[in-house]
Design a protein around this motif. Structure first.
Motif, short mmCIF file in Angstrom:
data_model
loop_
_atom_site.label_atom_id
_atom_site.label_comp_id
_atom_site.label_asym_id
_atom_site.label_seq_id
_atom_site.Cartn_x
_atom_site.Cartn_y
_atom_site.Cartn_z
N ASP A 160 6.30 13.81 11.12
CA ASP A 160 7.58 14.00 11.82
C ASP A 160 8.50 12.80 11.64
OD1 ASP A 160 9.03 15.92 13.48
OD2 ASP A 160 8.97 14.36 15.03
N LEU A 161 7.93 11.60 11.58
CA LEU A 161 8.74 10.40 11.34
C LEU A 161 9.40 10.46 9.97
CD1 LEU A 161 6.35 7.65 12.78
CD2 LEU A 161 8.48 8.49 13.82
N GLN A 208 12.23 13.06 9.98
CA GLN A 208 13.46 12.55 10.59
C GLN A 208 14.22 11.65 9.62
OE1 GLN A 208 14.16 9.24 11.87
NE2 GLN A 208 15.98 9.73 13.11
N ALA A 209 13.49 10.87 8.81
CA ALA A 209 14.14 10.00 7.83
C ALA A 209 14.83 10.82 6.74
CB ALA A 209 13.10 9.05 7.22
N THR A 210 14.24 11.97 6.36
CA THR A 210 14.90 12.82 5.37
C THR A 210 16.21 13.38 5.91
OG1 THR A 210 13.74 14.87 5.99
CG2 THR A 210 12.68 13.45 4.34
N GLN A 211 16.24 13.66 7.21
CA GLN A 211 17.45 14.21 7.80
C GLN A 211 18.58 13.18 7.81
OE1 GLN A 211 17.30 17.73 8.42
NE2 GLN A 211 15.60 16.93 7.21
N ARG A 212 18.24 11.94 8.09
CA ARG A 212 19.26 10.89 8.06
C ARG A 212 19.77 10.68 6.64
NH1 ARG A 212 17.46 5.69 11.38
NH2 ARG A 212 19.61 5.17 10.80
N GLY A 215 1.16 18.75 6.38
CA GLY A 215 2.11 17.66 6.52
C GLY A 215 2.93 17.44 5.28
N GLY A 216 2.36 17.76 4.11
CA GLY A 216 3.12 17.66 2.86
C GLY A 216 4.28 18.63 2.82
#
Length: 576
Positions: free
Chosen positions: A352-353, A356-360, A378-379
């Motif tokens: 999940d961390l 979130q970084a991909t969204q930013r 998770g992949g």
């Protein structure tokens, strides 16, 4: 005593100086001069062994005996041969491969493109007795296929084997509790069951059917045979070389030097892949853009990524991936991001961390995901929020679900004469203790927590793929899909490999697919002393044998902190 310490310090200084001097000499030897290549040349390309995603090309890797090759280097080499007017063709010497179907499909696509570019392609299969289905799959891209007289090309079909340890625990007096969300989330079945569940068998057969159909279809088209005939030949095998030739699956039995003489005459030789690298012509046109390729490889966990310098297991660390995504997003000279994923999943929180970084990053520039052999659980979680997802037809992906396994080893300890005593404050302080099982109340709490994580996983996928949560749940529940199936289910946008994903990145920034772009790779390579420290640290001092790597993978769930909820694939599925 002081004299001994002084001597040790002097010895260490001399060792460092010698190591640095050796390193400088090593790198100077790598600066080979430009090699002149004659028109009408043939390049001999060896294809075999393991092709990793990102291979550090530095002194530490060489000292460790790491002979791994990077997949991207092979793909770019074949594309360069396709575009080089001096090259008349390529001969591929194919030996035993240790890669999955998606990587094999990427290599085969590059070979097909080479032929489409007007180059002759000859495959020479140097295989001894053993399942050669994957090797032949690559060879079938060539217009001519040969094997040496003492070799073999065994087409025995595909097989996937699963291990179940459920009967072991009773003998060891261990109580194993497995909690999972989704009937297809079979990662815990290996620890809990003694046989396949109906859902597991359904999924396994579906994966085999998809991959086998892909194989049969490709071979039939390449060798101008009916698909039914290819299946018949496989079922009638293993065939001898003379039978393979009579059936039209190979073109003859020859030695490599005979092929060389036929193509080039007696006075010329193949150009080695190394010489071709040193003789490649650099493009003269300025790049039309800049694309960052970020590698996310290995089991997902919090903290830093590890490249497995002296060991076989790479780790995708959430800190490393997050920092790299931030660097790329903030770099005005980079136009788009290709996130290359080869991971069976891992920690739900770390996944999940990274999500979130991909969204930013996506808020700053396009993010295109390229899936390698495996991008499941998770992949897939970390891929779900990208602008576009590109997967190989044989990629194993999906597995949207969560699992937790907890052993109670108190009985085993008693058998070994080991006794424990517990002192605690708080009624539930020992909930994760390895010397007790969950009681009913604890089990309900764990189930609730896992359902919340699963719901978050479903929501992330639904948002990223523009699907309703109910639709994601229907294709989720832990089920693994091939890339071909995932595209039909809406989990993937396009079938292809890394170079195809880079093409999609070009389109996203308004660059013509035929134009060249500069590609930069992340995470950035660490310095010499950082990698030396890791190599000599506690993560492992020697590369482990293949059998031990498989054992470690089987028990990967127990390498996470106690009580960690995991988004992991159902075992490590390998189909040969």
């Amino acid at each position: 005593m002081a004299g001994e310490d002084k001597g040790r310090r002097r010895w260490r200084r001399w060792l460092i100086v010698a190591l640095l001097g050796f390193g400088a000499w090593w790198w100077l030897q790598g600066g080979a001069p430009f090699v002149e290549i004659e028109p009408g040349s043939y390049v001999l390309v060896d294809i075999g062994g393991e092709y990793r995603e990102q291979v550090p090309d530095d002194l530490i890797s060489r000292l460790s005996g790491d002979e791994s090759k990077a997949l991207v280097d092979l793909l770019l080499q074949l594309r360069a041969a396709r575009d080089d007017e001096r090259i008349a063709g390529v001969v591929t010497r194919i030996r035993g491969l240790r890669i999955g179907w998606a990587k094999a499909q990427e290599i085969r696509s590059a070979l097909v493109e080479l032929r489409a570019g007007g180059k002759k392609l000859v495959a020479y299969v140097e295989n001894e007795f053993g399942n050669g289905t994957l090797e032949y799959f690559l060879a079938s891209a060539a217009e001519e296929i040969y094997a040496p007289p003492a070799g073999s090309v065994v087409l025995s079909g595909l097989i996937a084997e699963y291990m179940f340890l459920g009967g072991v625990w009773e003998k060891l007096d261990v109580e194993m509790q497995v909690v999972k969300i989704g009937e297809y989330k079979t990662a815990g079945d290996m620890f809990e069951r003694t046989s396949m569940s109906d859902a597991h068998r359904e999924m396994a057969n579906s994966l085999l059917d998809s991959l086998f159909n892909q194989f049969v279809s490709a071979v039939a088209a390449a060798r101008d045979l009916e698909e039914g005939r290819v299946r018949q030949l496989i079922d009638g095998g293993p065939l001898r070389l003379v039978e393979l030739e009579a059936a039209g699956l190979i073109d003859g039995v020859r030695f490599l030097d005979e092929i060389e003489a036929d193509l080039l005459g007696e006075d010329r030789s193949f150009v080695s892949a190394e010489d071709f690298e040193h003789g490649r012509l650099e493009p003269t046109d300025a790049p039309a853009g800049r694309v960052a390729v970020l590698y996310g490889v290995g089991t997902i966990t919090t903290g830093e990524s590890s490249e497995g310098v002296f060991s076989d297991e790479a780790v995708m660390g959430s800190d490393t991936i997050r920092d790299s995504l931030e660097d790329v997003a903030d770099d005005d000279e980079i136009d788009a991001i290709v996130f290359r994923i080869d991971s069976p999943g891992g920690s739900a929180m770390a996944s999940d961390l990274i999500w979130q970084a991909t969204q930013r990053a996506r808020g700053a520039k396009p993010v295109i995901v390229s899936m390698s052999d495996v991008a499941g659980s998770g992949g897939y979680y970390v891929a779900a929020g990208a602008n576009q997802i590109v997967a190989g037809p044989g990629t194993l992906t999906g597995s949207i679900g969560v699992v937790l396994a907890k052993p109670n080893i108190s009985g085993l300890l008693e058998k070994l004469g080991i006794h424990t005593a517990t002192v605690q404050r708080g009624e539930r302080a020992g909930v994760l203790s390895l010397t007790k099982s969950f009681d009913d109340a604890e089990l309900r709490q764990v189930q609730q927590a896992m359902e919340e994580v699963y719901g978050l996983f479903v929501d992330r996928v639904a948002s990223g793929r523009s699907l309703a949560a109910a639709e994601v749940d229907a294709i989720g529940r832990g089920r693994v899909w091939t890339g071909e199936q995932a595209m039909a289910n809406g989990l993937v946008d396009r079938l292809g490999g890394l170079l195809d994903a880079i093409d999609e990145a070009k389109k996203a920034i308004g660059v013509d697919v035929a134009d060249k772009v500069e590609v930069v790779f992340y995470p950035r390579s660490r310095g010499f002393f950082e990698r030396l420290a890791e190599a000599l640290g506690t993560r492992g001092a020697l590369r482990s044998p293949v059998w031990w790597s498989e054992v470690r993978r089987a028990f990967a769930a127990f390498e996470f902190p106690d009580g960690g909820i995991l988004t992991m694939m159902p075992q490590r599925v390998e189909i040969r």
